[in-house]
Design an enzyme around this catalytic site. Structure first.
Site, PDB file in Angstrom:
ATOM      1  N   THR A  76       0.570  -1.118  -0.028  1.00  0.00           N
ATOM      2  CA  THR A  76      -0.029   0.113   0.097  1.00  0.00           C
ATOM      3  C   THR A  76       0.782   1.310   0.083  1.00  0.00           C
ATOM      4  O   THR A  76       0.673   2.018  -0.723  1.00  0.00           O
ATOM      5  CB  THR A  76      -1.090  -0.105   1.191  1.00  0.00           C
ATOM      6  OG1 THR A  76      -1.763  -1.102   1.126  1.00  0.00           O
ATOM      7  CG2 THR A  76      -1.786   1.344   1.226  1.00  0.00           C
ATOM      8  N   ASP A  85      -4.218   5.921   6.843  1.00  0.00           N
ATOM      9  CA  ASP A  85      -3.367   7.195   7.007  1.00  0.00           C
ATOM     10  C   ASP A  85      -2.261   7.322   5.738  1.00  0.00           C
ATOM     11  O   ASP A  85      -2.318   8.315   5.218  1.00  0.00           O
ATOM     12  CB  ASP A  85      -2.550   7.135   8.296  1.00  0.00           C
ATOM     13  CG  ASP A  85      -1.727   5.929   8.734  1.00  0.00           C
ATOM     14  OD1 ASP A  85      -1.001   5.528   7.817  1.00  0.00           O
ATOM     15  OD2 ASP A  85      -1.858   5.630   9.864  1.00  0.00           O
ATOM     16  N   ARG A  86      -1.727   6.150   5.473  1.00  0.00           N
ATOM     17  CA  ARG A  86      -0.915   6.095   4.456  1.00  0.00           C
ATOM     18  C   ARG A  86      -1.633   6.353   3.100  1.00  0.00           C
ATOM     19  O   ARG A  86      -0.934   7.028   1.976  1.00  0.00           O
ATOM     20  CB  ARG A  86       0.161   4.850   4.270  1.00  0.00           C
ATOM     21  CG  ARG A  86      -0.609   3.533   4.105  1.00  0.00           C
ATOM     22  CD  ARG A  86       0.218   2.519   4.303  1.00  0.00           C
ATOM     23  NE  ARG A  86      -0.241   1.147   4.559  1.00  0.00           N
ATOM     24  CZ  ARG A  86      -0.971   0.284   5.524  1.00  0.00           C
ATOM     25  NH1 ARG A  86      -0.694   1.219   6.545  1.00  0.00           N
ATOM     26  NH2 ARG A  86      -1.488  -0.834   5.312  1.00  0.00           N
ATOM     27  N   HIS A  97      -2.072  -2.068  -5.628  1.00  0.00           N
ATOM     28  CA  HIS A  97      -1.586  -3.402  -5.869  1.00  0.00           C
ATOM     29  C   HIS A  97      -2.684  -4.221  -5.879  1.00  0.00           C
ATOM     30  O   HIS A  97      -3.735  -3.750  -5.886  1.00  0.00           O
ATOM     31  CB  HIS A  97      -0.808  -3.853  -4.835  1.00  0.00           C
ATOM     32  CG  HIS A  97      -1.628  -3.863  -3.345  1.00  0.00           C
ATOM     33  ND1 HIS A  97      -2.581  -4.775  -2.978  1.00  0.00           N
ATOM     34  CD2 HIS A  97      -1.291  -3.011  -2.385  1.00  0.00           C
ATOM     35  CE1 HIS A  97      -3.077  -4.671  -2.006  1.00  0.00           C
ATOM     36  NE2 HIS A  97      -2.404  -3.334  -1.488  1.00  0.00           N
ATOM     37  N   HIS A 105      -0.433  -9.965  -0.664  1.00  0.00           N
ATOM     38  CA  HIS A 105       0.300  -9.404  -2.157  1.00  0.00           C
ATOM     39  C   HIS A 105       1.489  -8.911  -1.673  1.00  0.00           C
ATOM     40  O   HIS A 105       1.999  -9.281  -0.596  1.00  0.00           O
ATOM     41  CB  HIS A 105      -0.670  -8.190  -2.345  1.00  0.00           C
ATOM     42  CG  HIS A 105      -0.981  -7.303  -1.598  1.00  0.00           C
ATOM     43  ND1 HIS A 105       0.001  -6.023  -0.873  1.00  0.00           N
ATOM     44  CD2 HIS A 105      -1.904  -6.971  -0.450  1.00  0.00           C
ATOM     45  CE1 HIS A 105      -0.755  -5.464   0.209  1.00  0.00           C
ATOM     46  NE2 HIS A 105      -1.816  -6.099   0.429  1.00  0.00           N
TER      47      HIS A 105
END
Length: 552
Positions: A89, A172-173, A360, A493
């Site tokens: 991510t 958050d990311r 992804h 992933h």
């Protein structure tokens, strides 16, 4: 003879005249072609863990105003891939918005071992800032680990900071990295509240405070049943199987999932993250942001970055082939339609530009693949470590020659190597060769190879794009196709394999041609494509190439 000469002369004259006229038309067209497209608003949508085939697999269930609108009225890059690993991510969002790969932007994982601080770090964490909107440390975030600009930064710079950037995600990311270094605001979700960091502001705007104190989220505290009749979900596996995880308190992974009953045992409002309702409340917040921040209200281009995180949580829990994943995408289709309708009304149908991609993709659950007689397996690192440590002791006299293992990379202890008077390259190669003996390992590469070679295709090309010389490790491990180190339920992933790299890239709206391509495009092409469309500078680390076929 005279007649023949006359005919040839006439043909030559016509050819010269038509060539001149065509050249003049091309010149005229070039002179009148606009330098840029000026949408009032750019909307970037990243769907977490979205495989490209979710478009085609669920196509017949989608309405006309969500995914189908983007595909049929926009431009579809059918062969779009991540060109680096790890496919996760943090790096995914950074790569979409910077137009480059971890080798350049520095976000080499969600978490990674940091050689400078000798500690594990998180891609968005920053304890030099405080939380805003919560008393926990969930807001101590900033984009400081991302070392280059984003397309959102370049738009802000181009407009002398007059164009707004607002970034939104449950994670958050998924908000911090797309927002770039100059975002007006980035918001994420924690324990039933939308929060942020003091990197952006000292207190939440009144409209966010009002939304947090309202009772609007309560409507999502309800059972999760299928949107349509389950018997029509023929594109997915059985509802009750051994390949799916469970919420705490559940005895079988079947519909309906009684969220009110499961509420307290599964984190309260954080439970919504692992349901399609998390995407719905993200859409609610995005619409509120358009309204209250006046996005797209004037001729200066604004940017709304929206990441839909629930698809990843659902995929991890239930797996690619689950009815839960199918239902989540059908509901996301409705959320997209709702968002586009609001944008049509508030910004204008032909006044905004949208791109949609994913950070992804994901693998089918290996246990399911094995039951279908397809090669797949699980790698047990703990069992492997025992044998590997014995090898290290026998070969080097110590296991301390390995400093850390992070993102399928071994970091060597260079002080130990120096004290033992060993050659670093030889140590890397010795360890890489040993790892090839273990079940589940497909291939290995060394940092020396990443430094000395220029790979242009295949797995080594993907690894090299993910290899950051300052931050990455000494020995890189690639698992066999169909092999993961994960629980026996749900999908994951992170690999360089094609099932993790193939994701959508859809463009729609002002400045975008209708059409599609099957030529290979890469995730780093998105930001350069937007830069050309908007007539602004490329992000300063960009390595991608604009998709010229998509630009009107």
């Amino acid at each position: 003879m005279t007649k023949t000469y006359f005919t040839l002369f006439s043909l030559a004259f016509c050819f010269i005249f038509s060539t001149f006229e065509s050249s003049a038309q091309r010149k005229d067209k070039m002179e009148t072609a606009p330098l840029k497209t000026a949408p009032k608003l750019v909307v970037g949508i990243v769907v977490d863990q979205m495989r490209y085939d979710y478009l085609t697999r669920f196509w017949n269930h989608y309405g006309n105003d969500g995914f189908k609108r983007l595909v049929e009225e926009g431009f579809n890059c059918k062969n779009n891939h991540y060109n680096y690993a790890p496919t996760s991510t943090g790096p995914g969002h950074a790569s979409v918005y910077t137009g480059t790969t971890p080798a350049t932007h520095g976000i080499i994982g969600n978490n990674w071992y940091d050689k400078v601080s000798d500690a594990s770090v998180y891609c968005a964490s920053d304890d030099s800032y405080t939380s805003v909107g919560t008393s926990t440390d969930a807001g101590q975030m900033s984009p400081h680990r991302m070392t280059v600009t984003t397309i959102t930064d370049e738009l802000r710079l181009h407009t002398q900071m007059r164009g707004k950037t607002i970034a939104i995600a449950l994670k958050d990311r998924g908000a911090v990295l797309p927002g770039g270094h100059t975002a007006n605001a980035a918001y994420w979700f924690d324990a039933g509240k939308w929060i942020t960091s003091s990197y952006y502001m000292d207190q939440l705007p009144k409209w966010v405070q009002d939304l947090n104190s309202s009772n609007k989220l309560a409507k999502y505290k309800k059972p999760w049943d299928t949107l349509k009749k389950m018997k029509d979900y023929v594109e997915s596996g059985t509802d009750n199987n051994n390949y799916e995880g469970l919420f705490e308190g559940e005895t079988s992974p079947v519909f309906p999932h009684d969220l009110p009953k499961l509420w307290d045992e599964n984190g309260g409002y954080n439970l919504l993250k692992a349901t399609p309702f998390g995407n719905s409340l993200t859409t609610d917040f995005a619409i509120e942001a358009v309204d209250n921040e006046n996005l797209g209200a004037d001729a200066i281009t604004d940017f709304l970055a929206v990441s839909y995180s629930s698809t990843d949580y659902v995929g991890h829990k239930y797996g690619v082939n689950s009815k839960e994943v199918q239902d989540t995408y059908l509901r996301l289709d409705e959320d997209l339609a709702r968002l586009f309708k609001e944008l049509d009304n508030k910004v204008g149908k032909n006044e905004y530009t949208v791109f949609l991609t994913a950070d992804h993709a994901a693998i089918e659950v290996p246990a399911y693949l094995k039951d279908q007689k397809i090669p797949a397996e699980y790698l047990e690192w703990n069992e492997m470590d025992t044998e590997f440590n014995q090898f290290l002791e026998f070969t080097f006299g110590t296991t301390e020659i390995i400093k850390e293992f992070s993102n399928y990379q071994y970091f060597l202890n260079h002080d130990v190597i120096k004290n033992l008077e060993l050659n670093t390259q030889e140590v890397q190669e010795t360890i890489a060769k040993e790892l090839m003996n273990y079940t589940g390992v497909d291939r290995t590469y060394t940092a020396y190879q990443m430094w000395q070679n220029n790979y242009t295709h295949g797995i080594p090309y993907i690894l090299q794009n993910g290899y950051n010389q300052k931050r990455s490790g000494d020995v890189l491990v690639v698992l066999k196709p169909g092999t993961i180190s994960y629980s026996k339920t749900g999908s994951t992933h992170g690999s360089p394999q094609i099932y993790d790299t193939h994701v959508p890239f859809l463009l729609y709206g002002k400045g975008v041609k209708k059409g599609s391509t099957v030529e290979r495009t890469e995730i780093a092409d998105i930001a350069p494509t937007l830069a050309v469309l908007l007539g602004i500078s490329f992000p300063n680390g960009a390595t991608g190439t604009p998709v010229s076929q998509a630009i009107d």
